[in-house]
Motif scaffolding. Sequence first.
Motif, PDB file in Angstrom:
ATOM      1  N   GLY A 239       0.817  -1.217   0.000  1.00 47.50           N
ATOM      2  CA  GLY A 239       0.000   0.000   0.000  1.00 47.50           C
ATOM      3  C   GLY A 239       0.843   1.256   0.000  1.00 47.50           C
ATOM      4  O   GLY A 239       0.524   2.235  -0.704  1.00 47.50           O
ATOM      5  N   VAL A 250      -5.671   2.738  -3.856  1.00 51.11           N
ATOM      6  CA  VAL A 250      -4.606   2.258  -2.974  1.00 51.11           C
ATOM      7  C   VAL A 250      -5.169   1.337  -1.892  1.00 51.11           C
ATOM      8  O   VAL A 250      -4.676   0.212  -1.685  1.00 51.11           O
ATOM      9  CB  VAL A 250      -3.865   3.452  -2.336  1.00 51.11           C
ATOM     10  N   ALA A 254      -4.402  -2.620  -1.532  1.00 51.81           N
ATOM     11  CA  ALA A 254      -3.673  -3.068  -0.350  1.00 51.81           C
ATOM     12  C   ALA A 254      -4.482  -4.097   0.435  1.00 51.81           C
ATOM     13  O   ALA A 254      -3.932  -5.082   0.952  1.00 51.81           O
ATOM     14  CB  ALA A 254      -3.330  -1.873   0.539  1.00 51.81           C
TER      15      ALA A 254
END
Length: 374
Positions: A239, A250, A254
């Motif tokens: 991330g 993101v 992640a």
Amino acid sequence: MPPENLSPPPEDVTPYVPVGVRIAAAYSWRLLVIAGALGVVIWLIGEFSVLATTLAIGLLLSALMIPPVNLLTHKARLPRGVATAITVVAGLAVLGGLMTFVIIQFSDGLPALQQQLSRSLDEARRWLVEGPLHLRSTDISKFIDQMFTLIEENQASITTSALTTATAVGEFLTGFLLTVFILIFFLVHGEHIWAFVLRAVPKPARQLVDNAGQEGFASLISYVRATMIVAVVDGVAVGIGLWILGVPLVVPLATLVFIGAFIPIIGAVVAGGVAVLIALVSVGWIKALVLLAIVTAVMQLEGHVLQPILLGRAVKLHPLAVILAITGGLIVSGIAGALLAVPLLAVLNAGAKSMIKDQRESGNSPDSPEPAEA
């Protein structure tokens, strides 16, 4: 007429069979019985896949939640039921909050990704026309029309898939509620359930099986704890790399890496590959290569540093055994099977080691020397 000097054949021919053949036959029929029993177990798991999966996930979650339950029970002096309720509610709250946050982040970042994807497709079309291939715009348009025609022709199957997905969502909700129900009883009455299961074991072997079960569950706790730490490290590291490179989505990516880390070796690689593909579409091939290097470094850190230190010798498994277990889990029960195969293998490995150790200490091991009279 047969000659009179020939003696009748012996009633017991065992002494005339070579020792190696007798040993091979003894191993063979025992292996066939074990293989048949395993085949029946695998068939039953396939027939009752939903029940088997919920039981396995409930056991996995109980291994994750039983340390805080024991802490609240012994340190805070809370009743077992109250400690279980606090732990389960807190866990569900964390899970629900995380899913809500991921969905919100995905919804916010999806429009920008769609715009970037449209620009990337325009650049790809321009490269196909003006680049070394020198394709004509009519050829590209014809290919796109063929793709839309193919989608229209397979609309019925797409609709069927959507209905199947809706059915799967219903089965997921049912399985989720059943898993929570099983988890609560495992946390509250786990020792009583295990004692009831031990009644099916013959009394001379009951202590041996009890020790093996205790060791197996302890290894499961260690495995779940270590895998959780590894998954957090993988998700946070990837991330941060996504955020530095300016890749959209993101948090969802992640989170995908975090979830994928629960399937050793394969899961994190697939999730990292998805992140690299999105980086390739959104920020270009140079940053995608940088992200690929980051993902590779994180995988190396996981495989050579984190897992050996956190898992230790108790649940140490050979990579070939891990791959075979994941493949078998995929064949038997899909993604859920791949997720649960390695923890199951770790439990069986620890239980088998415990039984072998106890047999050797008690002098019943086949490796122990025989008495002189024998």
